[in-house]
Design an enzyme around this catalytic site. Structure first.
Site, PDB file in Angstrom:
ATOM      1  N   HIS A 290      63.582  63.349  25.595  1.00 11.70           N
ATOM      2  CA  HIS A 290      62.620  62.038  25.100  1.00 11.70           C
ATOM      3  C   HIS A 290      61.004  62.348  25.397  1.00 11.70           C
ATOM      4  O   HIS A 290      60.198  61.794  25.193  1.00 11.70           O
ATOM      5  CB  HIS A 290      62.868  60.834  26.020  1.00 11.70           C
ATOM      6  CG  HIS A 290      62.072  59.718  25.639  1.00 11.70           C
ATOM      7  ND1 HIS A 290      61.033  58.940  25.773  1.00 11.70           N
ATOM      8  CD2 HIS A 290      62.488  58.990  24.304  1.00 11.70           C
ATOM      9  CE1 HIS A 290      60.787  58.099  25.249  1.00 11.70           C
ATOM     10  NE2 HIS A 290      61.736  57.724  24.185  1.00 11.70           N
TER      11      HIS A 290
ATOM     12  N   HIS B  91      53.952  51.382  20.926  1.00  7.54           N
ATOM     13  CA  HIS B  91      54.948  52.306  21.243  1.00  7.54           C
ATOM     14  C   HIS B  91      54.198  53.138  22.609  1.00  7.54           C
ATOM     15  O   HIS B  91      54.745  54.070  23.036  1.00  7.54           O
ATOM     16  CB  HIS B  91      55.367  53.518  20.247  1.00  7.54           C
ATOM     17  CG  HIS B  91      56.354  54.259  20.607  1.00  7.54           C
ATOM     18  ND1 HIS B  91      56.135  55.813  20.644  1.00  7.54           N
ATOM     19  CD2 HIS B  91      57.659  54.014  21.061  1.00  7.54           C
ATOM     20  CE1 HIS B  91      57.336  56.300  21.157  1.00  7.54           C
ATOM     21  NE2 HIS B  91      58.090  55.398  21.126  1.00  7.54           N
TER      22      HIS B  91
ATOM     23  N   ASP C 232      42.525  50.627  38.774  1.00  6.33           N
ATOM     24  CA  ASP C 232      40.989  50.736  39.084  1.00  6.33           C
ATOM     25  C   ASP C 232      40.072  51.463  38.407  1.00  6.33           C
ATOM     26  O   ASP C 232      38.809  51.956  38.811  1.00  6.33           O
ATOM     27  CB  ASP C 232      40.952  51.227  40.561  1.00  6.33           C
ATOM     28  CG  ASP C 232      41.513  50.261  41.515  1.00  6.33           C
ATOM     29  OD1 ASP C 232      41.805  49.059  41.192  1.00  6.33           O
ATOM     30  OD2 ASP C 232      41.871  50.679  42.547  1.00  6.33           O
TER      31      ASP C 232
ATOM     32  N   LYS D 100      52.637  54.004  26.350  1.00  9.18           N
ATOM     33  CA  LYS D 100      53.059  53.917  27.615  1.00  9.18           C
ATOM     34  C   LYS D 100      51.740  54.139  28.435  1.00  9.18           C
ATOM     35  O   LYS D 100      51.691  55.672  28.521  1.00  9.18           O
ATOM     36  CB  LYS D 100      54.345  54.766  28.090  1.00  9.18           C
ATOM     37  CG  LYS D 100      55.524  54.389  27.565  1.00  9.18           C
ATOM     38  CD  LYS D 100      55.668  55.273  26.219  1.00  9.18           C
ATOM     39  CE  LYS D 100      57.009  54.827  25.448  1.00  9.18           C
ATOM     40  NZ  LYS D 100      57.088  55.380  24.185  1.00  9.18           N
TER      41      LYS D 100
ATOM     42  N   ASP E 138      48.487  78.039  21.183  1.00 13.28           N
ATOM     43  CA  ASP E 138      47.795  79.168  21.616  1.00 13.28           C
ATOM     44  C   ASP E 138      47.457  79.444  23.180  1.00 13.28           C
ATOM     45  O   ASP E 138      46.591  79.975  23.611  1.00 13.28           O
ATOM     46  CB  ASP E 138      46.462  79.519  20.857  1.00 13.28           C
ATOM     47  CG  ASP E 138      46.603  79.892  19.296  1.00 13.28           C
ATOM     48  OD1 ASP E 138      47.762  80.154  19.089  1.00 13.28           O
ATOM     49  OD2 ASP E 138      45.906  79.484  18.477  1.00 13.28           O
TER      50      ASP E 138
ATOM     51  N   LYS F  91      57.485  64.311  24.520  1.00 15.10           N
ATOM     52  CA  LYS F  91      56.778  64.478  23.472  1.00 15.10           C
ATOM     53  C   LYS F  91      55.455  65.301  23.716  1.00 15.10           C
ATOM     54  O   LYS F  91      54.316  64.822  23.981  1.00 15.10           O
ATOM     55  CB  LYS F  91      55.961  63.254  22.781  1.00 15.10           C
ATOM     56  CG  LYS F  91      57.355  61.893  22.578  1.00 15.10           C
ATOM     57  CD  LYS F  91      57.461  61.212  23.567  1.00 15.10           C
ATOM     58  CE  LYS F  91      58.143  59.896  23.318  1.00 15.10           C
ATOM     59  NZ  LYS F  91      59.326  59.964  22.538  1.00 15.10           N
TER      60      LYS F  91
END
Length: 471
Positions: free
Chosen positions: A389, A204, A211, A206, A396, A391
Site C-alpha cells: 500500500h 484520500h 500542536d 492521511k 536521482d 506510495k
C-alpha cells in the site's frame, strides 16, 4: 466490524454490470481533466531557487548559498533547479529549510510514533483520514483523542464519507459529545451537504498535525489492517486476510509543518466546518533539522493537480534513477509516456507493484501496461508476502516523495491528496535502503516469461484497462 477498503477502489469482484451507474455518477459530479504536461520538457530561463525558514522567505543570497551547499554535498542537482523553477511557476507551497524527517515503515511503527505525539499534545490536534475505523486501532485513537480533549487540547477531525462508510455514527457521536469537532468530508447523503454534490470527490489524505509542530503523513489509514505490519510469506493473486499491509509514513518536525496545517484548515473551510477555535494563519515552528521539505496538497477544487505535475516533472528531469513503489498503478498516457521516455534515454526506472491487491480491477489494469514498459527497459517487481500500500518515489538519489497519492487517474483527478517532497541525499539514502529491502522481497517480472502468460490473463487485463479512468 469488517474493515472497508483502504482506498477508494473497485472491490475484488468488480461490478461490471453497474458501469452505467458509475458513469452516471461521474457525469453528475463532473469530470476533472489532467493537465497538459508537454511544457515540462521546455527549457526555462535560469531563475533563482527560493526558500523559506521559520522566520519567512530567505534572501536571494542565502537561497543561492543553500543551493551551492546542496550541490557540494550531493553532486550535480540540475533536478533541484528545474523542479524549483517549475513549481514556482505553477504555484504551491515553498521549499522550507530546517526540518527533521523520520521515515516510518508499516503500521506498528507509525502508530507508536503517533500515539507518543498525541499523548504529548498540549494545545491542538488536527487529524484527517480517508478511513477512521471503529476497530481496535480506531478505539485506541479515540481514547487518546478523548483524553487529550478532556485536558483542554482542542481536537479537530475530518473523515471521508465513503472511506469511513463502514464505521457507525455512534463512534463519531461519542467524539462530538466530548467537544471534539468532527467533520464528514463530502457526505454521500446529499441532505447533509454544505456544498455542491460531487460523489466522486473523496478525501484520500492521511494527515495528523499535533500542536502545529509535528506532522505525520503517508499511506496509513486508521485501520486494523495495519496492526501486524508487513510480513514475508506466500504470494498469489488472491488476497490473504492474514497478510500484513506494507506501507510507509513520515514524521516531520519543523517550520514546514505550518504548510500542512494550512492544508488541513483549507479543507475544513471548504467543507463548511464550524470555525476552528484558535484558527488563523499557522506560524512556522522553530528549526528542528537539516531537511528541505515542500508540502504538496492536491485537490480537484484546483485547476490542476500539483502533485501530478510535480511527479511528472521529476520523472521528466531525471538523469540517473527513478525508483517507484505504488499500490495502485493505472497510469494515464502522460505518466506512462514519462516513464517510457526516461527508460529509453538510459534512466534506471524501477517499479515495485503489488503481487496481490484489494482491487482486482486496478491490479489487472496495471498489469496490462507491463509488456510496453518492459520493452522500453523499465524494471518491474511484484512485492510478495504482504499487501503493498506504499506510495513513494525516489529520483536521482536526491528527490524523494512520500504521501497518499497513487499512480492512477483517481488520485490525479478526483481525490484530495497530500505528499511531502524532501530534497537531499541523506533522507533519499534511507528511502533507497527501504526500497532495496522491498525489492529483495519481490519477484522480478521478465519480458519473455511475461509474453508467454495465458490468453485468459491477457483478456482480463485488457478489459480492466478499459475502465482505467474509473479505477
Amino acid at each position: 466490524m469488517s474493515s472497508p477498503p483502504a482506498c477508494p477502489r473497485a472491490p475484488a469482484s468488480f461490478p461490471w454490470r453497474r458501469a452505467a451507474a458509475v458513469l452516471a455518477a461521474l457525469a453528475l459530479s463532473g469530470c476533472a481533466s489532467l493537465p497538459d504536461t508537454r511544457f515540462l520538457s521546455d527549457r526555462y530561463e535560469e531563475q533563482s531557487s527560493h526558500f523559506r525558514d521559520a522566520w519567512g522567505p530567505l534572501s536571494e543570497k542565502r537561497s543561492a548559498a543553500i543551493v551551492a551547499q546542496l550541490k557540494r554535498n550531493n553532486g550535480d542537482l540540475d533536478i533541484l533547479d528545474r523542479q524549483t523553477v517549475l513549481e514556482q511557476q505553477i504555484g504551491g507551497s515553498a521549499l522550507v529549510v530546517g526540518n527533521k524527517v523520520t521515515l516510518l515503515q508499516d503500521g506498528p511503527a507509525t502508530y507508536g510514533a503517533m500515539f507518543a505525539a498525541l499523548r504529548a499534545a498540549r494545545d491542538r490536534i488536527d487529524i484527517e483520514s480517508y478511513i477512521i475505523e471503529d476497530g481496535e486501532i480506531g478505539e485506541k485513537f479515540a481514547a487518546l483523542l478523548l483524553e487529550r480533549q478532556s485536558h483542554g487540547v482542542q481536537v479537530n477531525a475530518i473523515y471521508d464519507s465513503v472511506g469511513t462508510s463502514g464505521t457507525g455514527q455512534p463512534f463519531f457521536d461519542r467524539l462530538r459529545k466530548a467537544g471534539i469537532q468532527v467533520l464528514e468530508f463530502n457526505p454521500v447523503n446529499p441532505l447533509h451537504l454544505k456544498k455542491a454534490w460531487a460523489p466522486n470527490h473523496r478525501d484520500h489524505r492521511k494527515l495528523l498535525v499535533v500542536d502545529g509542530s509535528i506532522a505525520f503523513l503517508g499511506g496509513i489509514n486508521i485501520s486494523n489492517v495495519y496492526s501486524s505490519g508487513s510480513s514475508i510469506g506466500h504470494s498469489g493473486q488472491a488476497v490473504d486476510p492474514t497478510l500484513g499491509w506494507r506501507d510507509t509514513d513520515v514524521q516531520i518536525e519543523g517550520p514546514v509543518v505550518a504548510e500542512f496545517e494550512k492544508l488541513f484548515q483549507d479543507t475544513w473551510q471548504k467543507q463548511g466546518g464550524k470555525p476552528l477555535a484558535g484558527a488563523g494563519t499557522p506560524s512556522p515552528g522553530a528549526p528542528r533539522g537539516q531537511e528541505i521539505v515542500r508540502a504538496v496538497g492536491s485537490t480537484p477544487d484546483d485547476s490542476f493537480s500539483l502533485m501530478y505535475l510535480t511527479l511528472i516533472s521529476a520523472i521528466t528531469n531525471a538523469q540517473k534513477q527513478v525508483y517507484i513503489t505504488n499500490a495502485y498503478f493505472v497510469p494515464d498516457p502522460q505518466l506512462l509516456g514519462a516513464l517510457l521516455a526516461a527508460a529509453r534515454r538510459g534512466v534506471d526506472v524501477r517499479l515495485i507493484l503489488p503481487s496481490q491487491s484489494d482491487s482486482a480491477a486496478a491490479y489487472l489494469a496495471g498489469r496490462s501496461y507491463y509488456e510496453e514498459l518492459l520493452e522500453a527497459g523499465v524494471k518491474i517487481y511484484e512485492r510478495r508476502g504482504s499487501l503493498l500500500h506504499v506510495k513513494t518515489v525516489i529520483v536521482d538519489g536526491v528527490w524523494s516523495s512520500v504521501g497518499s497519492s497513487n499512480l492512477d487517474w483517481r488520485s490525479a483527478m478526483d481525490n484530495d491528496e497530500v505528499n511531502a517532497v524532501i530534497l537531499g541525499r541523506g533522507f533519499a539514502a534511507q528511502m533507497r535502503a527501504a526500497y532495496l529491502k522491498d525489492m529483495a522481497a519481490s519477484d522480478a517480472i521478465e519480458l519473455e516469461a511475461w509474453r508467454g502468460r495465458p490468453l485468459r490473463a491477457r483478456f482480463k487485463e485488457a478489459v480492466a484497462r478499459l475502465w482505467g479512468p474509473l479505477l
